[in-house]
Each structure stands twice: as structure tokens, then as C-alpha cells.
Write an enzyme that holds these catalytic residues in place. Structure first.
Site, PDB file in Angstrom:
ATOM      1  N   THR A  16       0.840  -1.211   0.000  1.00 50.73           N
ATOM      2  CA  THR A  16       0.000   0.000   0.000  1.00 50.73           C
ATOM      3  C   THR A  16       0.871   1.256   0.000  1.00 50.73           C
ATOM      4  O   THR A  16       0.603   2.216  -0.735  1.00 50.73           O
ATOM      5  CB  THR A  16      -0.911   0.014   1.252  1.00 50.73           C
ATOM      6  OG1 THR A  16      -1.692  -1.168   1.233  1.00 50.73           O
ATOM      7  CG2 THR A  16      -1.826   1.219   1.284  1.00 50.73           C
ATOM      8  N   ASN A  43      -3.751 -12.466   3.141  1.00 49.86           N
ATOM      9  CA  ASN A  43      -3.582 -13.343   4.319  1.00 49.86           C
ATOM     10  C   ASN A  43      -4.920 -13.586   5.017  1.00 49.86           C
ATOM     11  O   ASN A  43      -5.143 -14.652   5.573  1.00 49.86           O
ATOM     12  CB  ASN A  43      -2.515 -12.854   5.319  1.00 49.86           C
ATOM     13  CG  ASN A  43      -2.262 -11.384   5.261  1.00 49.86           C
ATOM     14  OD1 ASN A  43      -3.113 -10.643   4.783  1.00 49.86           O
ATOM     15  ND2 ASN A  43      -1.120 -10.951   5.729  1.00 49.86           N
ATOM     16  N   CYS A  44      -5.830 -12.600   4.917  1.00 52.51           N
ATOM     17  CA  CYS A  44      -7.129 -12.759   5.577  1.00 52.51           C
ATOM     18  C   CYS A  44      -7.953 -13.883   4.939  1.00 52.51           C
ATOM     19  O   CYS A  44      -8.901 -14.380   5.545  1.00 52.51           O
ATOM     20  CB  CYS A  44      -7.907 -11.443   5.542  1.00 52.51           C
ATOM     21  SG  CYS A  44      -6.938 -10.056   6.128  1.00 52.51           S
ATOM     22  N   THR A 275       9.328   7.024  12.922  1.00 54.92           N
ATOM     23  CA  THR A 275       9.950   6.381  14.095  1.00 54.92           C
ATOM     24  C   THR A 275      10.834   7.412  14.793  1.00 54.92           C
ATOM     25  O   THR A 275      10.821   8.596  14.430  1.00 54.92           O
ATOM     26  CB  THR A 275      10.826   5.196  13.637  1.00 54.92           C
ATOM     27  OG1 THR A 275      11.893   5.728  12.848  1.00 54.92           O
ATOM     28  CG2 THR A 275      10.028   4.190  12.816  1.00 54.92           C
ATOM     29  N   PRO A 278      13.834  10.323  11.937  1.00 51.15           N
ATOM     30  CA  PRO A 278      12.875  11.022  11.061  1.00 51.15           C
ATOM     31  C   PRO A 278      12.875  10.547   9.608  1.00 51.15           C
ATOM     32  O   PRO A 278      11.924  10.837   8.873  1.00 51.15           O
ATOM     33  CB  PRO A 278      13.309  12.487  11.157  1.00 51.15           C
ATOM     34  CG  PRO A 278      14.673  12.483  11.754  1.00 51.15           C
ATOM     35  CD  PRO A 278      14.834  11.213  12.521  1.00 51.15           C
ATOM     36  N   GLY A 284       1.727  -0.782  10.467  1.00 50.71           N
ATOM     37  CA  GLY A 284       1.157  -2.126  10.515  1.00 50.71           C
ATOM     38  C   GLY A 284       1.282  -2.808  11.866  1.00 50.71           C
ATOM     39  O   GLY A 284       1.355  -2.176  12.916  1.00 50.71           O
ATOM     40  N   ASP A 285       1.321  -4.146  11.790  1.00 53.97           N
ATOM     41  CA  ASP A 285       1.287  -4.960  13.013  1.00 53.97           C
ATOM     42  C   ASP A 285       2.472  -4.686  13.934  1.00 53.97           C
ATOM     43  O   ASP A 285       2.413  -5.014  15.121  1.00 53.97           O
ATOM     44  CB  ASP A 285       1.333  -6.454  12.640  1.00 53.97           C
ATOM     45  CG  ASP A 285       0.046  -6.927  11.991  1.00 53.97           C
ATOM     46  OD1 ASP A 285      -0.875  -6.110  11.822  1.00 53.97           O
ATOM     47  OD2 ASP A 285      -0.033  -8.123  11.649  1.00 53.97           O
ATOM     48  N   TYR A 428     -34.021   2.241   5.279  1.00 52.70           N
ATOM     49  CA  TYR A 428     -34.982   1.209   5.700  1.00 52.70           C
ATOM     50  C   TYR A 428     -35.920   0.791   4.575  1.00 52.70           C
ATOM     51  O   TYR A 428     -36.539   1.613   3.920  1.00 52.70           O
ATOM     52  CB  TYR A 428     -35.842   1.701   6.888  1.00 52.70           C
ATOM     53  CG  TYR A 428     -37.118   0.892   7.034  1.00 52.70           C
ATOM     54  CD1 TYR A 428     -37.038  -0.485   7.270  1.00 52.70           C
ATOM     55  CD2 TYR A 428     -38.369   1.472   6.880  1.00 52.70           C
ATOM     56  CE1 TYR A 428     -38.191  -1.253   7.345  1.00 52.70           C
ATOM     57  CE2 TYR A 428     -39.524   0.702   6.962  1.00 52.70           C
ATOM     58  CZ  TYR A 428     -39.433  -0.662   7.191  1.00 52.70           C
ATOM     59  OH  TYR A 428     -40.558  -1.429   7.257  1.00 52.70           O
ATOM     60  N   LYS A 436     -37.209   1.447  12.971  1.00 51.86           N
ATOM     61  CA  LYS A 436     -36.252   1.745  14.056  1.00 51.86           C
ATOM     62  C   LYS A 436     -35.118   0.739  13.883  1.00 51.86           C
ATOM     63  O   LYS A 436     -35.242  -0.435  14.229  1.00 51.86           O
ATOM     64  CB  LYS A 436     -36.896   1.547  15.425  1.00 51.86           C
ATOM     65  CG  LYS A 436     -38.047   2.472  15.729  1.00 51.86           C
ATOM     66  CD  LYS A 436     -38.510   2.205  17.166  1.00 51.86           C
ATOM     67  CE  LYS A 436     -39.840   2.844  17.461  1.00 51.86           C
ATOM     68  NZ  LYS A 436     -41.007   1.992  17.180  1.00 51.86           N
TER      69      LYS A 436
HETATM   70  P1  FAD Z   1       2.134  -8.240   6.755  1.00 48.79           P
HETATM   71  O1  FAD Z   1       0.956  -8.056   5.890  1.00 48.79           O
HETATM   72  O2  FAD Z   1       2.233  -9.521   7.542  1.00 48.79           O
HETATM   73  O3  FAD Z   1       3.422  -8.054   5.867  1.00 48.79           O
HETATM   74  C1  FAD Z   1       4.712  -8.114   6.421  1.00 48.79           C
HETATM   75  C2  FAD Z   1       5.654  -8.708   5.399  1.00 48.79           C
HETATM   76  O4  FAD Z   1       6.961  -8.299   5.737  1.00 48.79           O
HETATM   77  C3  FAD Z   1       5.661 -10.228   5.436  1.00 48.79           C
HETATM   78  O5  FAD Z   1       5.259 -10.779   4.196  1.00 48.79           O
HETATM   79  C4  FAD Z   1       7.107 -10.592   5.752  1.00 48.79           C
HETATM   80  O6  FAD Z   1       7.576 -11.699   4.988  1.00 48.79           O
HETATM   81  C5  FAD Z   1       7.838  -9.325   5.369  1.00 48.79           C
HETATM   82  N1  FAD Z   1       9.087  -9.134   6.121  1.00 48.79           N
HETATM   83  C6  FAD Z   1       9.250  -9.130   7.470  1.00 48.79           C
HETATM   84  N2  FAD Z   1      10.540  -8.919   7.773  1.00 48.79           N
HETATM   85  C7  FAD Z   1      11.205  -8.789   6.614  1.00 48.79           C
HETATM   86  C8  FAD Z   1      12.576  -8.565   6.286  1.00 48.79           C
HETATM   87  N3  FAD Z   1      13.508  -8.436   7.233  1.00 48.79           N
HETATM   88  N4  FAD Z   1      12.903  -8.476   4.984  1.00 48.79           N
HETATM   89  C9  FAD Z   1      11.970  -8.605   4.011  1.00 48.79           C
HETATM   90  N5  FAD Z   1      10.685  -8.827   4.264  1.00 48.79           N
HETATM   91  C10 FAD Z   1      10.294  -8.912   5.549  1.00 48.79           C
HETATM   92  N6  FAD Z   1      -6.819  -8.621   9.543  1.00 48.79           N
HETATM   93  C11 FAD Z   1      -8.057  -8.118   9.388  1.00 48.79           C
HETATM   94  O7  FAD Z   1      -8.234  -6.905   9.540  1.00 48.79           O
HETATM   95  N7  FAD Z   1      -9.115  -8.921   9.064  1.00 48.79           N
HETATM   96  C12 FAD Z   1      -8.961 -10.263   8.861  1.00 48.79           C
HETATM   97  O8  FAD Z   1      -9.927 -10.967   8.541  1.00 48.79           O
HETATM   98  C13 FAD Z   1      -7.679 -10.811   9.019  1.00 48.79           C
HETATM   99  N8  FAD Z   1      -7.482 -12.149   8.838  1.00 48.79           N
HETATM  100  C14 FAD Z   1      -6.219 -12.639   8.940  1.00 48.79           C
HETATM  101  C15 FAD Z   1      -6.021 -14.011   8.726  1.00 48.79           C
HETATM  102  C16 FAD Z   1      -4.747 -14.539   8.819  1.00 48.79           C
HETATM  103  C17 FAD Z   1      -4.549 -16.007   8.597  1.00 48.79           C
HETATM  104  C18 FAD Z   1      -3.643 -13.690   9.114  1.00 48.79           C
HETATM  105  C19 FAD Z   1      -2.241 -14.264   9.209  1.00 48.79           C
HETATM  106  C20 FAD Z   1      -3.825 -12.341   9.340  1.00 48.79           C
HETATM  107  C21 FAD Z   1      -5.120 -11.809   9.264  1.00 48.79           C
HETATM  108  N9  FAD Z   1      -5.349 -10.449   9.492  1.00 48.79           N
HETATM  109  C22 FAD Z   1      -6.607  -9.937   9.360  1.00 48.79           C
HETATM  110  C23 FAD Z   1      -4.256  -9.544   9.933  1.00 48.79           C
HETATM  111  C24 FAD Z   1      -3.699  -8.766   8.772  1.00 48.79           C
HETATM  112  O9  FAD Z   1      -3.355  -9.646   7.749  1.00 48.79           O
HETATM  113  C25 FAD Z   1      -2.483  -7.991   9.257  1.00 48.79           C
HETATM  114  O10 FAD Z   1      -2.893  -7.098  10.257  1.00 48.79           O
HETATM  115  C26 FAD Z   1      -1.825  -7.192   8.147  1.00 48.79           C
HETATM  116  O11 FAD Z   1      -1.430  -8.033   7.103  1.00 48.79           O
HETATM  117  C27 FAD Z   1      -0.605  -6.441   8.705  1.00 48.79           C
HETATM  118  O12 FAD Z   1       0.087  -5.802   7.680  1.00 48.79           O
HETATM  119  P2  FAD Z   1       1.659  -5.599   7.779  1.00 48.79           P
HETATM  120  O13 FAD Z   1       2.071  -4.933   6.530  1.00 48.79           O
HETATM  121  O14 FAD Z   1       1.995  -4.991   9.081  1.00 48.79           O
HETATM  122  O15 FAD Z   1       2.251  -7.080   7.827  1.00 48.79           O
END
Ligand code: FAD
Length: 564
Positions: A16, A43-44, A275, A278, A284-285, A428, A436
Site C-alpha cells: 500500500t 492473508n485474511c 519512528t 525522522p 502495521g502490526d 430502511y 427503528k
Molecule cells: P504483513 O501483511 O504480515 O506483511 C509483512 C511482510 O513483511 C511479510 O510478508 C514478511 O515476509 C515481510 N518481512 C518481514 N521482515 C522482513 C525482512 N527483514 N525483509 C523482508 N521482508 C520482511 N486482519 C483483518 O483486519 N481482518 C482479517 O480478517 C484478518 N485475517 C487474517 C487471517 C490470517 C490467517 C492472518 C495471518 C492475518 C489476518 N489479518 C486480518 C491480519 C492482517 O493480515 C495484518 O494485520 C496485516 O497483514 C498487517 O500488515 P503488515 O504490513 O503490518 O504485515
């Protein structure tokens, strides 16, 4: 000179951010490094691919490396891991995982979106074959291949969060007898126990076995299968195990680079997603953000926040100022026929942070009852006792839960109160809603409480009820009691007979009125209070009480309130 933007991670946040950065700057040099073999995959959708609901594996690939490169002119390097961030020279050390070659890459700006990895506790036997985690496409390939080729009869899902429950549903869908082992006393930790109780009842109806309040102690081989030993001493034989006990942010790179981390081991960022360096942004996660209700730092491992933060990080990296305000943690999950969703703070969170709140429960039809197919939806609303600001909501039902939680999440972001909910003009027609809407009804009930038109009590207050001075008054018709049961010790006076029965009631007692969902209890409150009686309405009625039975049983298995 054009800017060189490097991005670590090529899925939700990383892809994104790259697309947004390109739209803002045609001349920038943008490179994504992704350790795995795919970018921007769904992944979802992985649990549904394993379950066979999503049949075509290609549908999991939201885009391919080639298509992304063509459309956005982004250099996407898959199977490439970033080993280190050298902040002093503004370089990344990267390795091609297929050739083993390493190189250094210069950046002007860096966006880090490495996600979080599934937890793997150091238990005996954790490395045994047949124990799986689910994060990416290769993981789902492995699990699907096992289910396809070995026809497992029984599975244990460790962890009752949303991935665990989605996996339980999909394994049952594949004909695998499934047990969910959950260390907490309830599934779906973000929900309060009485709402989780509705999911637990539904899971049991669907044949899923639940081991709540019981953690895994170890794993052992058991013939061709596995034996999951639990902390309670119970051993569960199975053919496969899915570990879904939560995720931990991937912060190794950030830590080694000296970026500021939080106590929970997430990357600390400000509103611009910057972070402590600057020139480095993180999303993300892996990041710590602000909880919009409590104002406290938190982490939200969901795709929606990751996508929004990525746009904001890209804006700021490319010189446009944007600010991320924080998250409500709005989430939704399908559990067989049930949809369960939440937004904002739970009662547990508000109580532990000493934030004053009032709770109300409502049960409404998903659409007009006379139009076929309507089903019930349970709504728990949390709001401020001062001005009625909405603090959180949880909904469980079979239909229409998604739009109601989204209305409530939108209302919360607009800082609306329960009085605003009364007035929301929502679409509705009989197939879709009622004149309601369930959201309006939740607003009416909450506003009635704040205006003093009704006094309520809750399922958990009943245990402390003084039996000499209080009477549980069941307002339902006799037939409803026969089919659904009743709270032991109640006096039954159907609502339409209440006015005639007033002469027989003791004016010195407090009447705890209840019905199926709380509406007739409210009517009884109005009648009794205007006739000089003290009355409290049991919020959410017998339905909410029933949803809380698991929790009541846990707290007091000998309670005289429990149905036999
Ligand atoms: P990610 O999408 O996990 O991407 C991180 C990427 O970074 C990974 O592919 C990894 O390989 C790469 N990476 C990490 N370190 C390095 C490195 N050193 N060098 C190169 N690459 C690296 N969320 C929802 O809101 N609704 C849902 O229904 C939902 N269902 C899910 C189901 C599953 C099975 C899973 C696993 C997750 C689900 N999630 C859901 C959570 C959602 O997918 C995550 O919150 C989201 O993908 C986070 O985005 P991100 O970019 O932080 O991490």
C-alpha cells in the site's frame, strides 16, 4: 534529484505504501524487499482457502509481482530479506534468499512494514510434525496439503482468537472434528465474556469442542498422530494442531538499528508514522499506535489500520503532511452462521483503566420481522455516564452485524453520543432493516437510562441480589417459559396482566423485571415505578442472561441462578 524510497515488507502495509508513494511522485525510485515469494497476498483469506470456500489459490494473490511492477513502476524484490538497517550510512543490508548474494541499498526514506509473526511458545514437542502456524501462503499450502492428503479425523486449534475460530470453522467444514484449547476463560479476548458466551454456545452447537481456561502443556507423538497434553491434565489425541495463540511484532531489525521500541516490543511512531529516526517510518502490526478511546498506547494487528497507516507514512515520506489519529480496533469475524464484531473499548478495558461507563444490551431483528429471514442481533453498547459519548460496542448475530458495527464505528470516530444514535436516519425497507434500526434502538435504550426513564441492573448483579427484599419478576408469556426456561426463583406475571396484579405485589420489595430481551421489562418498569414500586429492568433480558451462563458457571458453579 529523485528520492529513493525503500520499503521492508511487501504485503498489507508495504505494498500500500509503495502504491501511494508512486501516485504522489512519478519520479521517485521505489524498491520493496519482501522475504516471502509473494507480495500483496490475501492473508485474511487463507483460512477459507484451507476450508475450500476459496477454491482457486490464485484468488489469494491480490496482485502479482509483475503486475505491480508494471502498474506502479516499483522494483519488487521477492525472496529477498533485509538483514540490517544501517542508519549512519542510510543503507540496508539485503540478501537474495535464492542465490545467497548480499548487497547494500541506499535510501533517502525508509518505510518498515514487517508485520508480526505467530507466537510459538517453548513447549515440549512444539517442533513435531503436524503442528502448524498460519501466516502466509506457504503455511496455508502445507496445512491444505495435510488436510487434502491425510484426511485427518481430529484437530486441535490452540487459541480461540479470530484466526483460531476461522480455522476451527474451516476444519469442521472439511469434516475434521475440532477442539479449541484456549487458556483464557473465553474465546475472542477483545469481547466481554457474556458476548463471547454467545459464540461459545454457537461453536458447541456446530460440534466444536471447547477447552476454556486450559492451556497446552506439551505435545507428544501418539502412534501416527499427536497427543496434546493440557495444563488441566487432560490429554487430547488428534492428527494435527494449529497454533494460533496470537502474534508478536517483528521488531528485530528495528531493535538492532536502535529505533525506539515500546514496553510491548512494538516500534514507537508519532502521528506521521515516523519512528525515532525522522527518515524511517513504520506501519502495521509492528507499530505502537494510540487507542482512540482510552488515549493509551496500543497495538492493533489488523489489515485496515495497516493500510491506512501505510498511506499516511507514504504521504509523509514523500513530503506531504498527513496524520494518523489512532485506532478503535474495529473488527469482525464469521463463526459458522454467526457474525461477531466489536469496536472501541470493551467493558474489561474500561474497568481496568478506571474509565467510567454504563452498559446497555439490546436485541433487535436484523430486518422487519414480517419479512422472511429476519434473525436476532445482540448489541452491547458502552457509553459515558456523563454526556453519553459512545465508548464501545459489540454485536453478535446472523445477519446485518457488519453494517451496524460500521455505523457505530463511524459514530464513534465522529465522537457522537447515544442521543445522536437515536436520531441517525438509516436506510430502511423491510428486507434490510426496521423503521427503528437496531442502532437507533440501542440509542433509545441508552438514552432512556441517561434520562432516568429506566433504571437497569445486569446479569452479574443478580448473584448479589438480596432474596428477602427483591423479587425476580418474569414478564414473559407462559409458553415462552416452557420453551426457553427461566431464571430459577422468578415470579411470572405476563406483562399484559401486570396492571391487574399490582394489588397483590408487596410495595416494600424491589422488583427485578425481566423478559426475553428487555423491552417488556422496560414497560414493567414504567408501570411499576409510576405506581410507587421500586423496580429495576434486567438489561438485555433472558437472552443476555443466557449468553452469560458460561461466565456465571465459571464464577460460581453452585449458583442457584443457573438453569439446571
Ligand atoms: P504483513 O501483511 O504480515 O506483511 C509483512 C511482510 O513483511 C511479510 O510478508 C514478511 O515476509 C515481510 N518481512 C518481514 N521482515 C522482513 C525482512 N527483514 N525483509 C523482508 N521482508 C520482511 N486482519 C483483518 O483486519 N481482518 C482479517 O480478517 C484478518 N485475517 C487474517 C487471517 C490470517 C490467517 C492472518 C495471518 C492475518 C489476518 N489479518 C486480518 C491480519 C492482517 O493480515 C495484518 O494485520 C496485516 O497483514 C498487517 O500488515 P503488515 O504490513 O503490518 O504485515
Amino acid at each position: 534529484m529523485s528520492i529513493r524510497l525503500l520499503i521492508i515488507g511487501g504485503v498489507a502495509g508495504g505494498a500500500t505504501a509503495a502504491a501511494r508513494a508512486r501516485r504522489l511522485d512519478e519520479r521517485a525510485e521505489i524498491v520493496i524487499f519482501e522475504r516471502g515469494g509473494h507480495i500483496s497476498f490475501a492473508n485474511c483469506g487463507l483460512p477459507y482457502y484451507i476450508g475450500g470456500v476459496i477454491e482457486d489459490r490464485d484468488n489469494l494473490l491480490v496482485t502479482t509481482r509483475e503486475a505491480f511492477m508494471k502498474r506502479y513502476r516499483v522494483d519488487v524484490r521477492i525472496n529477498t530479506e533485509v538483514l540490517a538497517i544501517h542508519r549512519d550510512s542510510k543503507e540496508l543490508e539485503v540478501t537474495d534468499l535464492l542465490t545467497g548474494e548480499t548487497s547494500r541499498e541506499r535510501y533517502d526514506k525508509l518505510i518498515v512494514s514487517p508485520g508480526a509473526e505467530p507466537m510459538r511458545p517453548p513447549l515440549d514437542g512444539i517442533d513435531l510434525e503436524g503442528i502448524y502456524r498460519l501466516r502466509n501462503i506457504p503455511d496455508s499450502d502445507r496445512i491444505k496439503a495435510m488436510v487434502d492428503s491425510s484426511n485427518p479425523r481430529a484437530a486441535v486449534v490452540v487459541g480461540g482468537g479470530f484466526i483460531g475460530l476461522e480455522m476451527a470453522e474451516n476444519l469442521v467444514h472439511r469434516g475434521v472434528q475440532t477442539t479449541v484449547v484456549e487458556m483464557a476463560d473465553q474465546v475472542m479476548a477483545p469481547l466481554d465474556p457474556e458476548m463471547a458466551g454467545l459464540i461459545q454456545a454457537h461453536l458447541r452447537e456446530q460440534g466444536v469442542m471447547l477447552e476454556l481456561g486450559n492451556g497446552v502443556a506439551s505435545f507428544r507423538r501418539n502412534g501416527d498422530g499427536l497427543l496434546v497434553a493440557t495444563q488441566s491434565g487432560k490429554d487430547i489425541p488428534c492428527d494435527m494442531v494449529i497454533l494460533s495463540i496470537g502474534v508478536i511484532p517483528e521488531v528485530k531489525l528495528a531493535k538492532e538499528a536502535g529505533l525506539q521500541l515500546s514496553n510491548r516490543r512494538s516500534i514507537v511512531v508519532d502521528g506521521t508514522m515516523s519512528t525515532s529516526d525522522p527518515d524511517i517510518f513504520a506501519v502495521g502490526d509492528a507499530v505502537q499506535i494510540r487507542d482512540l478511546v482510552t488515549g493509551l498506547p496500543t497495538g492493533v494487528a489488523l489489515a485496515g489500520p495497516a493500510n491506512k497507516q501505510a498511506r499516511i507514512a507514504a504521504d509523509n515520506a514523500m513530503g506531504r503532511r498527513s496524520v494518523y489519529k489512532g485506532a478503535l480496533g474495529t473488527s469482525i469475524v464469521k463463526v459458522f452462521k454467526l457474525t461477531v464484531a466489536g469496536t472501541g473499548a470493551s467493558e474489561k478495558t474500561l474497568a481496568s483503566n478506571k474509565i467510567p461507563y454504563i452498559v446497555s444490551y439490546t436485541h433487535s431483528g436484523s430486518h422487519a420481522s414480517y419479512y422472511p429471514g429476519a434473525s436476532n442481533m445482540a448489541i452491547k453498547l458502552l457509553f459515558s455516564p456523563g454526556d453519553g459519548t459512545i465508548l464501545g460496542a459489540q454485536i453478535a448475530g446472523e445477519e446485518g452485524v457488519d453494517k451496524r458495527i460500521d455505523v457505530l464505528a463511524t459514530a464513534m470516530q465522529a465522537r457522537m453520543t447515544v442521543f445522536d444514535l437515536e436520531e441517525l436516519e438509516l436506510a430502511y425497507a423491510p428486507p434490510f432493516s426496521s423503521a427503528k434500526d437496531p442502532v437507533n434502538v440501542a440509542g433509545f435504550v441508552a438514552s432512556n437510562i441517561l434520562k432516568g426513564d429506566v433504571e437497569i441492573t445486569h446479569w452479574h448483579d443478580l448473584a448479589g441480589m438480596d432474596k428477602d427484599s427483591s423479587v425476580l419478576l418474569d414478564l414473559r408469556a407462559k409458553e415462552e417459559l416452557d420453551t426457553s426456561g427461566a431464571i430459577p426463583g422468578s415470579l411470572n406475571i405476563p406483562i399484559d396482566d401486570l396492571r391487574e396484579a399490582l394489588k397483590d405485589l408487596d410495595p416494600h420489595k424491589t422488583y427485578i423485571a425481566y423478559c426475553a430481551i428487555g423491552l417488556r421489562g422496560y414497560l414493567a418498569y414504567r408501570i411499576l415505578s409510576q405506581n410507587g414500586f421500586r423496580c429495576l429492568n434486567l438489561s438485555g433480558g433472558f437472552r443476555t442472561f443466557s449468553g452469560a451462563e458460561d461466565e456465571m458457571m465459571r464464577k460460581n458453579p453452585d449458583s442457584s441462578l443457573l438453569k439446571s
